[in-house]
Design a protein around this motif. Structure first.
Motif, mmCIF file in Angstrom:
data_model
loop_
_atom_site.group_PDB
_atom_site.id
_atom_site.type_symbol
_atom_site.label_atom_id
_atom_site.label_comp_id
_atom_site.label_asym_id
_atom_site.label_seq_id
_atom_site.Cartn_x
_atom_site.Cartn_y
_atom_site.Cartn_z
ATOM 1 N N UNK A 53 1.767 -0.375 -6.121
ATOM 2 C CA UNK A 53 1.928 -1.676 -6.773
ATOM 3 C C UNK A 53 3.031 -2.528 -6.164
ATOM 4 N N UNK A 54 4.058 -1.911 -5.623
ATOM 5 C CA UNK A 54 5.142 -2.677 -5.010
ATOM 6 C C UNK A 54 4.645 -3.416 -3.763
ATOM 7 N N UNK A 55 3.781 -2.774 -2.981
ATOM 8 C CA UNK A 55 3.230 -3.432 -1.790
ATOM 9 C C UNK A 55 2.348 -4.611 -2.187
ATOM 10 N N UNK A 56 1.521 -4.416 -3.201
ATOM 11 C CA UNK A 56 0.659 -5.502 -3.659
ATOM 12 C C UNK A 56 1.482 -6.640 -4.247
ATOM 13 N N UNK A 57 2.522 -6.312 -4.994
ATOM 14 C CA UNK A 57 3.390 -7.340 -5.582
ATOM 15 C C UNK A 57 4.038 -8.177 -4.491
ATOM 16 N N UNK A 58 4.522 -7.527 -3.439
ATOM 17 C CA UNK A 58 5.136 -8.256 -2.332
ATOM 18 C C UNK A 58 4.115 -9.151 -1.636
ATOM 19 N N UNK A 59 2.889 -8.669 -1.490
ATOM 20 C CA UNK A 59 1.846 -9.446 -0.830
ATOM 21 C C UNK A 59 1.464 -10.687 -1.638
ATOM 22 N N UNK A 60 1.380 -10.545 -2.958
ATOM 23 C CA UNK A 60 0.961 -11.656 -3.804
ATOM 24 C C UNK A 60 2.082 -12.650 -4.068
ATOM 25 N N UNK A 62 5.182 -14.738 -6.129
ATOM 26 C CA UNK A 62 5.127 -15.627 -7.284
ATOM 27 C C UNK A 62 5.143 -14.892 -8.614
ATOM 28 N N UNK A 63 4.685 -15.557 -9.678
ATOM 29 C CA UNK A 63 4.706 -14.953 -11.010
ATOM 30 C C UNK A 63 3.860 -13.679 -11.103
ATOM 31 N N UNK A 64 2.729 -13.660 -10.415
ATOM 32 C CA UNK A 64 1.874 -12.469 -10.459
ATOM 33 C C UNK A 64 2.574 -11.304 -9.759
ATOM 34 N N UNK A 65 3.218 -11.575 -8.644
ATOM 35 C CA UNK A 65 3.970 -10.532 -7.952
ATOM 36 C C UNK A 65 5.095 -9.971 -8.806
ATOM 37 N N UNK A 66 5.822 -10.870 -9.510
ATOM 38 C CA UNK A 66 6.896 -10.398 -10.396
ATOM 39 C C UNK A 66 6.326 -9.544 -11.522
ATOM 40 N N UNK A 67 5.175 -9.939 -12.064
ATOM 41 C CA UNK A 67 4.525 -9.150 -13.118
ATOM 42 C C UNK A 67 4.142 -7.775 -12.580
ATOM 43 N N UNK A 69 5.577 -6.148 -10.127
ATOM 44 C CA UNK A 69 6.811 -5.370 -9.970
ATOM 45 C C UNK A 69 7.204 -4.757 -11.312
ATOM 46 N N UNK A 70 7.094 -5.545 -12.370
ATOM 47 C CA UNK A 70 7.429 -5.063 -13.714
ATOM 48 C C UNK A 70 6.481 -3.931 -14.128
ATOM 49 N N UNK A 71 5.193 -4.128 -13.916
ATOM 50 C CA UNK A 71 4.212 -3.093 -14.260
ATOM 51 C C UNK A 71 4.449 -1.847 -13.412
ATOM 52 N N UNK A 72 4.753 -2.041 -12.141
ATOM 53 C CA UNK A 72 5.011 -0.905 -11.252
ATOM 54 C C UNK A 72 6.147 -0.036 -11.737
ATOM 55 N N UNK A 73 7.174 -0.655 -12.310
ATOM 56 C CA UNK A 73 8.276 0.137 -12.862
ATOM 57 C C UNK A 73 7.779 1.005 -14.013
#
Length: 129
Positions: A53-60, A62-67, A69-73
Motif C-alpha cells: 500500500x505504501x508504493x501505491x500511495x506514493x504513486x497516486x 494527493x488525498x487518495x495517497x494520504x488515505x 498511507x493511513x490505511x497501510x498503517x
C-alpha cells in the motif's frame, strides 16, 4: 533474466502496473503497485516491481495517497516490498515470479483480506484446491 530485453520501447503502465503477481507454484503475491526505475544512457530502466500500500500511495499522491498511507498503517504495512527484475520468469496476463520470491514477498492488505474476509466465507478453504 529480463523478459523485455529485445522488445525496445514499451508502455510500462500497460505492461506492468496493476498486474497480478504470482509465484511459479501459484502463490498469490499481490499486484504491481509501482516501479523502481533508474536512469541509464539517457533512458529509464526498470530495476524492480514494488508491492504494498505504501508504493501505491506514493504513486497516486494527493488525498487518495494520504488515505492509503493511513490505511497501510492499519495493515502494519512497511516499506514497499521490492521484486527484482531477475526474479520474473514470465509475463502473461499475470506476472510470474520465482517461488522463493513469491514466498518472501507478501501484501499485508491481501493477507488481511484473506484472513478476515475470504477465510470466513464457507468453503473458501477448499475453493483453490
Amino acid at each position: 533474466m529480463n523478459p523485455w530485453t529485445d522488445l525496445g520501447r514499451i508502455d510500462l503502465g500497460d505492461a506492468l502496473l496493476d498486474r497480478q503477481i504470482v509465484g511459479e507454484d501459484g502463490t498469490v503475491v499481490g499486484k504491481v503497485d509501482d516501479l523502481e526505475l533508474r536512469a541509464e544512457d539517457g533512458r529509464y530502466v526498470v530495476d524492480a516491481l514494488l508491492v504494498g500500500p505504501e508504493a501505491l500511495a506514493d504513486r497516486l499522491g494527493g488525498p487518495i495517497g494520504r488515505l492509503l498511507h493511513h490505511i497501510g498503517r492499519g495493515f502494519r504495512a512497511r516499506a514497499p516490498q521490492r521484486i527484482p527484475m531477475n526474479a520474473i520468469r514470465r509475463i502473461e496476463p499475470t506476472i510470474v515470479v520465482t517461488t522463493a520470491i513469491a514466498h518472501a514477498t507478501g501484501s499485508p492488505s491481501e493477507d488481511w483480506l484473506r484472513r478476515r474476509v475470504i477465510g470466513r466465507i464457507p468453503g473458501a478453504g477448499r475453493a483453490s484446491r
